[in-house]
Motif scaffolding. Structure first.
Motif, PDB file in Angstrom:
ATOM      1  N   MET A 217       0.861  -1.202   0.000  1.00 42.49           N
ATOM      2  CA  MET A 217       0.000   0.000   0.000  1.00 42.49           C
ATOM      3  C   MET A 217       0.890   1.244   0.000  1.00 42.49           C
ATOM      4  O   MET A 217       0.969   1.955   1.002  1.00 42.49           O
ATOM      5  CB  MET A 217      -0.914  -0.001   1.238  1.00 42.49           C
ATOM      6  CG  MET A 217      -1.900  -1.146   1.325  1.00 42.49           C
ATOM      7  SD  MET A 217      -3.030  -1.013   2.747  1.00 42.49           S
ATOM      8  CE  MET A 217      -1.867  -1.242   4.117  1.00 42.49           C
ATOM      9  N   PRO A 218       1.602   1.524  -1.086  1.00 42.19           N
ATOM     10  CA  PRO A 218       2.555   2.643  -1.101  1.00 42.19           C
ATOM     11  C   PRO A 218       1.928   4.009  -0.871  1.00 42.19           C
ATOM     12  O   PRO A 218       2.639   4.971  -0.562  1.00 42.19           O
ATOM     13  CB  PRO A 218       3.181   2.547  -2.498  1.00 42.19           C
ATOM     14  CG  PRO A 218       2.196   1.777  -3.309  1.00 42.19           C
ATOM     15  CD  PRO A 218       1.550   0.807  -2.373  1.00 42.19           C
ATOM     16  N   LEU A 222       3.226   4.513   7.157  1.00 38.13           N
ATOM     17  CA  LEU A 222       3.412   3.753   8.385  1.00 38.13           C
ATOM     18  C   LEU A 222       4.618   4.289   9.146  1.00 38.13           C
ATOM     19  O   LEU A 222       5.700   4.450   8.575  1.00 38.13           O
ATOM     20  CB  LEU A 222       3.633   2.264   8.074  1.00 38.13           C
ATOM     21  CG  LEU A 222       4.035   1.375   9.265  1.00 38.13           C
ATOM     22  CD1 LEU A 222       2.894   1.262  10.277  1.00 38.13           C
ATOM     23  CD2 LEU A 222       4.458  -0.019   8.777  1.00 38.13           C
ATOM     24  N   VAL A 223       4.448   4.528  10.450  1.00 40.54           N
ATOM     25  CA  VAL A 223       5.551   4.885  11.330  1.00 40.54           C
ATOM     26  C   VAL A 223       5.751   3.741  12.317  1.00 40.54           C
ATOM     27  O   VAL A 223       4.824   3.357  13.036  1.00 40.54           O
ATOM     28  CB  VAL A 223       5.284   6.205  12.084  1.00 40.54           C
ATOM     29  CG1 VAL A 223       6.386   6.460  13.109  1.00 40.54           C
ATOM     30  CG2 VAL A 223       5.183   7.363  11.110  1.00 40.54           C
ATOM     31  N   ALA A 241      11.498   1.596   1.340  1.00 40.99           N
ATOM     32  CA  ALA A 241      10.124   2.025   1.024  1.00 40.99           C
ATOM     33  C   ALA A 241       9.873   3.420   1.586  1.00 40.99           C
ATOM     34  O   ALA A 241      10.012   3.635   2.796  1.00 40.99           O
ATOM     35  CB  ALA A 241       9.129   1.034   1.598  1.00 40.99           C
ATOM     36  N   PRO A 242       9.504   4.378   0.745  1.00 42.91           N
ATOM     37  CA  PRO A 242       9.343   5.760   1.213  1.00 42.91           C
ATOM     38  C   PRO A 242       8.152   5.964   2.151  1.00 42.91           C
ATOM     39  O   PRO A 242       8.082   6.982   2.838  1.00 42.91           O
ATOM     40  CB  PRO A 242       9.165   6.550  -0.084  1.00 42.91           C
ATOM     41  CG  PRO A 242       8.652   5.559  -1.071  1.00 42.91           C
ATOM     42  CD  PRO A 242       9.275   4.246  -0.706  1.00 42.91           C
TER      43      PRO A 242
END
Length: 357
Positions: A217-218, A222-223, A241-242
């Motif tokens: 799910m780009p 998410l942190v 992943a950015p």
């Protein structure tokens, strides 16, 4: 002057839920504290109102922690007889030998799993020499533990889920008193666009499943906060992943800010006894995507304070819940989350504890 109540807790090594619970008891009752060890990376205990006794008994030899703590509690001769004692941990109940005439209350977070339901798992991971030593430890410790627990006047635990485990392992009945959450400590600050994982980086917390879901799910952020033994493998899994950001260990102020600003939290551990993280999240007005088993079923309200996901196809379950829990839905759940958290407040916890003293 010593207080009327003493809390006996195994050790303060980390900043965990059990440690928070003991601090709440010490402050709210108030009570003196006896522990076998206070480490460098735990909470600051200097502001507690009662006397603190540190036996400094944690062995430096890997693998004999339970033995060293149990011996310390059995041999310690108290200088003052408290009329009421609350025990917390695995080894602490063995101190009951010095408190026969007190009102003895045991808050059992769980029966020691290395003895009961997880014993085979532990043994299979050991070489023959360690397995031999492990069996000798259990043969020495288990009868003493069971004798001590049966001498308690009251047996309390943190969830219905663990109450059933106690009944199966020890054939004893416990009363459920849910752990406390400082509901004034966690606050809604703003409506962010990121989902937050606060769990320690341990394989049982299954943060890898959360990361795999967000890799697919780009467009979702998410942190991953906290740290632990699995940090590097988790970072390797996330790659570059950015949309996935690791914070490392954070201060309490930083954690409160992240929690207050996230869209929702995700907490999907395996076989969780209670799980304070979802309660803290709800206290901050933030809904939770949570595993649908263990103690989490006793805190979460499906569809009202978040969504539950099953073990089957966990990655896909997390993805579906994230897609379902939009910013609009999160805002709509805020008041229900805050209200639900009040059931686990310090005031509620201390009131229940006092009923058994």
């Amino acid at each position: 002057m010593p207080h009327q109540i003493q809390i006996i807790h195994d050790l303060f090594q980390i900043k965990g839920g059990g440690e928070r619970l003991v601090m709440t008891l010490c402050e709210g009752l108030p009570a003196d504290l006896l522990t076998a060890h206070i480490g460098e990376h735990t909470f600051d205990l200097t502001q507690l109102p009662g006397r603190i006794t540190d036996l400094d008994a944690l062995s430096d030899i890997h693998g004999i922690k339970t033995w060293s703590l149990a011996r310390a509690f059995r041999s310690h001769q108290p200088s003052h007889q408290h009329p009421k004692i609350i025990y917390s941990g695995v080894a602490s109940p063995l101190a009951i030998t010095h408190h026969r005439h007190a009102r003895n209350v045991f808050y059992c977070h769980t029966p020691p799993r290395f003895i009961y339901d997880k014993r085979t798992t532990f043994e299979q991971a050991m070489n023959p020499i360690k397995r031999w030593a492990f069996k000798r430890l259990i043969n020495w410790f288990q009868p003493q533990y069971e004798q001590a627990v049966r001498q308690m006047d009251v047996l309390l635990t943190n969830s219905e889920y663990v109450r059933q485990r106690i009944q199966g392992a020890l054939q004893l009945q416990a009363q459920v008193v849910y752990p406390p959450c400082d509901t004034n400590h966690f606050k809604w600050l703003s409506q962010g666009d990121f989902y937050l994982s606060l769990a320690r980086h341990d394989s049982l917390k299954r943060i890898d499943a959360i990361i795999r879901a967000f890799l697919r799910m780009p467009d979702k952020q998410l942190v991953v906060a906290s740290g632990g033994a699995e940090t590097e493998p988790l970072k390797q899994l996330a790659g570059n992943a950015p949309n996935i950001h690791f914070t490392g260990w954070l201060s309490e102020t930083q954690l409160l800010k992240l929690l207050g600003q996230c869209l929702a939290t995700i907490y999907v551990p395996l076989d969780e006894d209670f799980g304070m993280t979802p309660v803290e999240s709800m206290s901050a007005g933030k809904p939770v995507i949570a595993a649908d088993h263990g103690g989490l079923l006793e805190t979460m309200l499906e569809g009202e304070t978040g969504y539950l996901v099953s073990n089957e196809n966990l990655d896909e379950q997390i993805m579906a819940a994230v897609q379902r829990l939009s910013g609009k839905h999160a805002m709509a759940m805020r008041s229900a989350c805050e209200a639900r958290a009040q059931a686990f407040s310090h005031t509620t916890f201390l009131k229940k504890i006092k009923e058994y003293l």
